[in-house]
Motif scaffolding. Structure first.
Motif, PDB file in Angstrom:
ATOM      1  N   ASN A 249      37.777 -61.944   0.046  1.00  0.00           N
ATOM      2  CA  ASN A 249      37.077 -62.618   1.139  1.00  0.00           C
ATOM      3  C   ASN A 249      37.480 -62.177   2.541  1.00  0.00           C
ATOM      4  OD1 ASN A 249      35.303 -64.948  -0.033  1.00  0.00           O
ATOM      5  ND2 ASN A 249      37.174 -64.954  -1.234  1.00  0.00           N
ATOM      6  N   MET A 250      38.562 -61.423   2.682  1.00  0.00           N
ATOM      7  CA  MET A 250      38.956 -60.956   4.006  1.00  0.00           C
ATOM      8  C   MET A 250      38.645 -59.478   4.184  1.00  0.00           C
ATOM      9  SD  MET A 250      42.540 -62.758   5.118  1.00  0.00           S
ATOM     10  CE  MET A 250      42.624 -64.497   5.503  1.00  0.00           C
ATOM     11  N   ASN A 251      38.362 -59.095   5.438  1.00  0.00           N
ATOM     12  CA  ASN A 251      38.141 -57.678   5.699  1.00  0.00           C
ATOM     13  C   ASN A 251      39.472 -56.958   5.826  1.00  0.00           C
ATOM     14  OD1 ASN A 251      39.093 -57.801   8.485  1.00  0.00           O
ATOM     15  ND2 ASN A 251      37.150 -58.813   8.984  1.00  0.00           N
TER      16      ASN A 251
ATOM     17  N   ILE B 252      43.317 -58.370   6.272  1.00  0.00           N
ATOM     18  CA  ILE B 252      44.301 -58.159   5.205  1.00  0.00           C
ATOM     19  C   ILE B 252      45.532 -57.445   5.751  1.00  0.00           C
ATOM     20  CG2 ILE B 252      44.760 -56.990   3.015  1.00  0.00           C
ATOM     21  CD1 ILE B 252      41.787 -57.357   2.336  1.00  0.00           C
ATOM     22  N   GLU B 253      45.310 -56.459   6.615  1.00  0.00           N
ATOM     23  CA  GLU B 253      46.423 -55.734   7.228  1.00  0.00           C
ATOM     24  C   GLU B 253      47.299 -56.678   8.049  1.00  0.00           C
ATOM     25  OE1 GLU B 253      47.264 -51.943  10.228  1.00  0.00           O
ATOM     26  OE2 GLU B 253      45.215 -52.438   9.604  1.00  0.00           O
ATOM     27  N   ALA B 254      46.671 -57.627   8.750  1.00  0.00           N
ATOM     28  CA  ALA B 254      47.429 -58.597   9.546  1.00  0.00           C
ATOM     29  C   ALA B 254      48.220 -59.541   8.652  1.00  0.00           C
ATOM     30  CB  ALA B 254      46.476 -59.384  10.443  1.00  0.00           C
ATOM     31  N   ILE B 255      47.625 -59.958   7.542  1.00  0.00           N
ATOM     32  CA  ILE B 255      48.313 -60.841   6.591  1.00  0.00           C
ATOM     33  C   ILE B 255      49.525 -60.122   6.001  1.00  0.00           C
ATOM     34  CG2 ILE B 255      48.139 -61.971   4.338  1.00  0.00           C
ATOM     35  CD1 ILE B 255      46.758 -63.540   6.490  1.00  0.00           C
TER      36      ILE B 255
ATOM     37  N   SER C 172      42.216 -63.290  14.001  1.00  0.00           N
ATOM     38  CA  SER C 172      41.055 -63.255  13.104  1.00  0.00           C
ATOM     39  C   SER C 172      41.446 -63.680  11.691  1.00  0.00           C
ATOM     40  CB  SER C 172      40.457 -61.847  13.082  1.00  0.00           C
ATOM     41  OG  SER C 172      39.372 -61.770  12.177  1.00  0.00           O
ATOM     42  N   ALA C 173      42.624 -63.230  11.232  1.00  0.00           N
ATOM     43  CA  ALA C 173      43.094 -63.594   9.891  1.00  0.00           C
ATOM     44  C   ALA C 173      43.366 -65.093   9.795  1.00  0.00           C
ATOM     45  CB  ALA C 173      44.358 -62.804   9.548  1.00  0.00           C
TER      46      ALA C 173
END
Length: 290
Positions: free
Chosen positions: A127-129, A133-136, A237-238
């Motif tokens: 569900n995430m772009n 995902i990189e930020a998470i 955004s995340a």
């Protein structure tokens, strides 16, 4: 949140087990020297064992599978991002695991910066772009780089020690000074054990507020570090995306405690591992903790 929940659960279970064993084997002595020595040992034992077993317990609990050979482009990309961020933070490459879950979640755990694990739920990857995902991943990598689990172990060990010491000390005073009962009688020994156990539960709940306060504070620093690794825009955004996946009504109640975000009232906020997401976003916008 999962890493903290599992750490605390394991730590608490070990302490209860040690308490029961001390009673069964007659080791619940009430001398001051014994109380001091046993509280230090018992206080840190649970925390240290929880830390050493953190990866195995976490993987077993969520049913995660470590990815060594990527099966698709996304898994390969995630492994590259983890490696890239590890090099920037100068830590060993963490293991990467995916676990099936209806909740959008991720966590990092491990007993050191160079022996760690990042686990991401299948729903988050779906569900995430990629920027989110990189930020998470950057957020979880920051927890590893900051040594949050080790610091949590030290804090929990100190908190445990004070909790056990106060419980046994107060129980000793009540039984031997206020009640003035025979210290050698079986009844007084039973009263002491029961009173100690009750006090440990009460002080343990109060002490958890300290641990949770630290956990909430570290989230701000992890967000800030992630903003530097990825970008503030990506991290915000995340976080905003996480706000869209807080409905756990279709999941078992025992999973609710593992969620990264949830609605809580002001009183229970004392026991929350994470600050509200809107507060975390405000901190990033104001560049706090950077």
């Amino acid at each position: 949140m999962i890493r903290i929940f599992l750490f605390l659960l394991t730590n608490f279970s070990i302490i209860i087990l040690l308490f029961i064993l001390s009673v069964l084997f007659g080791l619940h002595n009430r001398s001051l020297l014994y109380i001091i020595c046993s509280t230090i040992i018992t206080g840190f034992t649970g925390s240290i064992i929880s830390l050493l077993l953190s990866k195995k317990i976490a993987l077993f609990t969520v049913g995660g599978k470590i990815i060594t050979e990527p099966k698709n482009e996304l898994e390969e990309w995630v492994l590259k991002i983890i490696k890239k961020q590890s090099l920037r933070l100068n830590v060993s490459n963490p293991e990467f695991a995916i676990y099936d879950s209806e909740s959008v979640n991720a966590f990092a755990t491990g007993y050191s910066k160079n022996s760690s694990l990042i686990a991401i739920s299948s729903m988050l990857l779906k569900n995430m772009n990629k920027k989110e995902i990189e930020a998470i991943i950057a957020h979880e990598m920051s927890h590893i780089s900051n040594g949050d689990m080790v610091t949590m172990t030290l804090i929990q060990g100190v908190v445990n020690t004070f909790t056990i010491f106060l419980s046994r000390g107060i129980a000793y005073i009540i039984c031997n000074i206020f009640l003035k009962s025979d210290t050698t009688s079986n009844k007084n020994k039973t009263d002491y054990v029961i009173l100690t156990f009750i006090l440990e539960l009460i002080f343990g709940i109060a002490a958890s507020c300290i641990t949770m306060w630290f956990s909430r504070k570290r989230e701000f620093y992890a967000d800030a570090s992630a903003a530097k690794l990825s970008s503030t825009k990506n991290m915000i955004s995340a976080l905003k995306s996480l706000q869209n996946y807080t409905d756990l009504s279709n999941e078992p109640k025992n999973v609710h405690a593992l969620c990264i975000n949830g609605k809580i009232n002001s009183f229970l906020d004392l026991f929350s591992t994470h600050p509200p997401i809107n507060v975390r976003i405000q901190a990033l916008n104001k560049k706090k903790y950077m």
